[in-house]
Write an enzyme that holds these catalytic residues in place. Sequence first.
Site, mmCIF file in Angstrom:
data_model
loop_
_atom_site.group_PDB
_atom_site.id
_atom_site.type_symbol
_atom_site.label_atom_id
_atom_site.label_comp_id
_atom_site.label_asym_id
_atom_site.label_seq_id
_atom_site.Cartn_x
_atom_site.Cartn_y
_atom_site.Cartn_z
ATOM 1 N N CYS A 115 0.813 -1.225 0.000
ATOM 2 C CA CYS A 115 0.000 0.000 0.000
ATOM 3 C C CYS A 115 0.843 1.272 0.000
ATOM 4 O O CYS A 115 0.346 2.341 -0.337
ATOM 5 C CB CYS A 115 -0.945 0.005 1.196
ATOM 6 S SG CYS A 115 -2.206 -1.271 1.063
ATOM 7 N N HIS A 247 -3.189 7.592 2.612
ATOM 8 C CA HIS A 247 -3.602 6.285 2.101
ATOM 9 C C HIS A 247 -4.965 5.956 2.698
ATOM 10 O O HIS A 247 -5.214 6.226 3.877
ATOM 11 C CB HIS A 247 -2.563 5.234 2.481
ATOM 12 C CG HIS A 247 -3.005 3.840 2.193
ATOM 13 N ND1 HIS A 247 -3.510 3.471 0.966
ATOM 14 C CD2 HIS A 247 -3.040 2.722 2.969
ATOM 15 C CE1 HIS A 247 -3.831 2.191 1.000
ATOM 16 N NE2 HIS A 247 -3.557 1.715 2.207
ATOM 17 N N ASN A 277 -10.032 0.511 -0.088
ATOM 18 C CA ASN A 277 -8.566 0.567 -0.100
ATOM 19 C C ASN A 277 -8.071 0.088 -1.467
ATOM 20 O O ASN A 277 -8.171 -1.098 -1.778
ATOM 21 C CB ASN A 277 -8.036 -0.321 1.033
ATOM 22 C CG ASN A 277 -6.519 -0.329 1.117
ATOM 23 O OD1 ASN A 277 -5.827 0.154 0.212
ATOM 24 N ND2 ASN A 277 -5.994 -0.895 2.189
HETATM 25 N N1 COA Z 1 -18.526 -8.068 9.434
HETATM 26 C C1 COA Z 1 -18.964 -8.362 10.674
HETATM 27 N N2 COA Z 1 -18.150 -8.755 11.652
HETATM 28 C C2 COA Z 1 -16.838 -8.856 11.365
HETATM 29 C C3 COA Z 1 -16.312 -8.570 10.099
HETATM 30 C C4 COA Z 1 -17.212 -8.164 9.103
HETATM 31 N N3 COA Z 1 -16.839 -7.872 7.858
HETATM 32 N N4 COA Z 1 -14.978 -8.753 10.117
HETATM 33 C C5 COA Z 1 -14.662 -9.140 11.364
HETATM 34 N N5 COA Z 1 -15.780 -9.212 12.112
HETATM 35 C C6 COA Z 1 -15.903 -9.580 13.529
HETATM 36 C C7 COA Z 1 -14.744 -10.442 13.999
HETATM 37 O O1 COA Z 1 -14.986 -11.798 13.713
HETATM 38 C C8 COA Z 1 -14.765 -10.159 15.487
HETATM 39 O O2 COA Z 1 -15.779 -10.941 16.074
HETATM 40 P P1 COA Z 1 -15.582 -11.611 17.533
HETATM 41 O O3 COA Z 1 -15.419 -10.439 18.470
HETATM 42 O O4 COA Z 1 -16.844 -12.382 17.717
HETATM 43 O O5 COA Z 1 -14.350 -12.443 17.430
HETATM 44 C C9 COA Z 1 -15.210 -8.705 15.589
HETATM 45 O O6 COA Z 1 -15.834 -8.412 14.323
HETATM 46 C C10 COA Z 1 -14.069 -7.741 15.833
HETATM 47 O O7 COA Z 1 -13.004 -8.059 14.931
HETATM 48 P P2 COA Z 1 -11.750 -7.119 14.783
HETATM 49 O O8 COA Z 1 -10.858 -7.694 13.737
HETATM 50 O O9 COA Z 1 -11.157 -6.877 16.145
HETATM 51 O O10 COA Z 1 -12.445 -5.778 14.277
HETATM 52 P P3 COA Z 1 -11.847 -4.357 14.039
HETATM 53 O O11 COA Z 1 -12.612 -3.328 14.730
HETATM 54 O O12 COA Z 1 -10.342 -4.365 14.239
HETATM 55 O O13 COA Z 1 -12.139 -4.124 12.488
HETATM 56 C C11 COA Z 1 -10.876 -4.159 10.431
HETATM 57 C C12 COA Z 1 -11.567 -4.985 11.513
HETATM 58 C C13 COA Z 1 -10.267 -5.110 9.428
HETATM 59 C C14 COA Z 1 -11.936 -3.291 9.765
HETATM 60 C C15 COA Z 1 -9.819 -3.259 11.093
HETATM 61 O O14 COA Z 1 -9.037 -4.039 11.980
HETATM 62 C C16 COA Z 1 -8.911 -2.604 10.123
HETATM 63 O O15 COA Z 1 -9.322 -1.824 9.295
HETATM 64 N N6 COA Z 1 -7.600 -2.875 10.242
HETATM 65 C C17 COA Z 1 -6.613 -2.287 9.416
HETATM 66 C C18 COA Z 1 -6.558 -3.045 8.146
HETATM 67 C C19 COA Z 1 -5.792 -2.325 7.120
HETATM 68 O O16 COA Z 1 -5.737 -1.135 7.132
HETATM 69 N N7 COA Z 1 -5.205 -3.099 6.224
HETATM 70 C C20 COA Z 1 -4.535 -2.578 5.118
HETATM 71 C C21 COA Z 1 -3.344 -1.814 5.545
HETATM 72 S S1 COA Z 1 -2.748 -1.070 4.139
#
Ligand code: COA
Length: 320
Positions: A115, A247, A277
């Site tokens: 990214c 980004h 993204n």
């Molecule tokens: N819909 C519903 N629930 C979801 C889900 C979705 N699409 N994806 C994950 N969950 C659930 C998980 O299973 C978890 O459930 P649990 O508590 O029962 O285990 C819960 O939501 C929380 O998961 P978590 O991964 O802690 O959520 P989060 O608030 O961190 O959000 C992202 C997830 C991916 C949106 C977030 O972590 C993120 O944006 N991270 C950065 C990723 C990124 O920027 N990547 C590219 C870098 S260039």
Amino acid sequence: MSRFARIAGTGGYLPDRVRTNDDIAAQVDTSDEWIVERTGIRSRRIAGPDESASSMAEIASRQAIEAAGIAPDDIDLIIVATSSPDRVFPSTACLLQQRLNVRNCCPAFDVQAACSGFIFAFSIADQYIRSGNARRVLVVGSELNSRLVDWTDRATCILFGDGAGAVLLEASDEPGVLSTHINSDGQYRDLLYLPNASVSLDDEKRFIQMQGNEVFKVAVNTLGKIVDDTLAANHLNQSEIDWLVPHQANIRIIMATAKKLKMPMERVVCTIETQGNTSSASVPLALNEAIRDGRIQRGQTVLMEAFGSGFAWGSALIRY
Ligand code: COA
């Protein structure tokens, strides 16, 4: 006389097809509300079967070349940032050179920094121009993420979209690019990665693998630090930055960086809501949009930043 790199033209391309959160929720266990609240994304663009990183790069590049008022053969160097190349080799930059009919045998190569690829490519282009080794450099970020994600994995498929952005940098006596900072830390290699097709793989390992919440935490801290480093290196304070072009990975990450800069969100260029993204394409796409709609004006100070797999991260400060 010092030479600087100045932005002479920009371009962008997004595929026509829109995939909404509701479209995704029809396939996996998620909802529009969850995705909007956690990421800020409502929809993303998906490339058609005949599109590729090089075809999208071509459209964005032609716009940048036209805006700069030059001919393709005036280009001295082509750098494409991509993690979704048409072919492993030759580089997408070579394919783009052929598509643009650049016949002057200028060097063309890809940069792979996930990214952050566009910021890395932009930094290399700046070095080439400052050292006098190139006068005009085409820098492109182009990504076909929709073919790299597992559309049955709700943790990753909600985030990504396709597109391309391009910038034509030109030598100038006036800045231009004020500074670039790029960093990597391979210790984080397992938090976000795409296995390589040259390694024999079971099916589920063909796609992007990510520990989202771990990535999130490091991204917020790291981007805060690089913003501080960039301001300090240029002896600037936060109020002297006119625009933040981040980004577009997650609106909450973007808001944390804006807060660090004490910038109101009106001064932050956000495309995430309708693009998701787009990896290395997100910064040049956002830059192009804000230049073309008149938000970013000549003479203003613009901070671009990115963070991604590696981890690799970086910033570029420009006087537009
Ligand atoms: N819909 C519903 N629930 C979801 C889900 C979705 N699409 N994806 C994950 N969950 C659930 C998980 O299973 C978890 O459930 P649990 O508590 O029962 O285990 C819960 O939501 C929380 O998961 P978590 O991964 O802690 O959520 P989060 O608030 O961190 O959000 C992202 C997830 C991916 C949106 C977030 O972590 C993120 O944006 N991270 C950065 C990723 C990124 O920027 N990547 C590219 C870098 S260039």
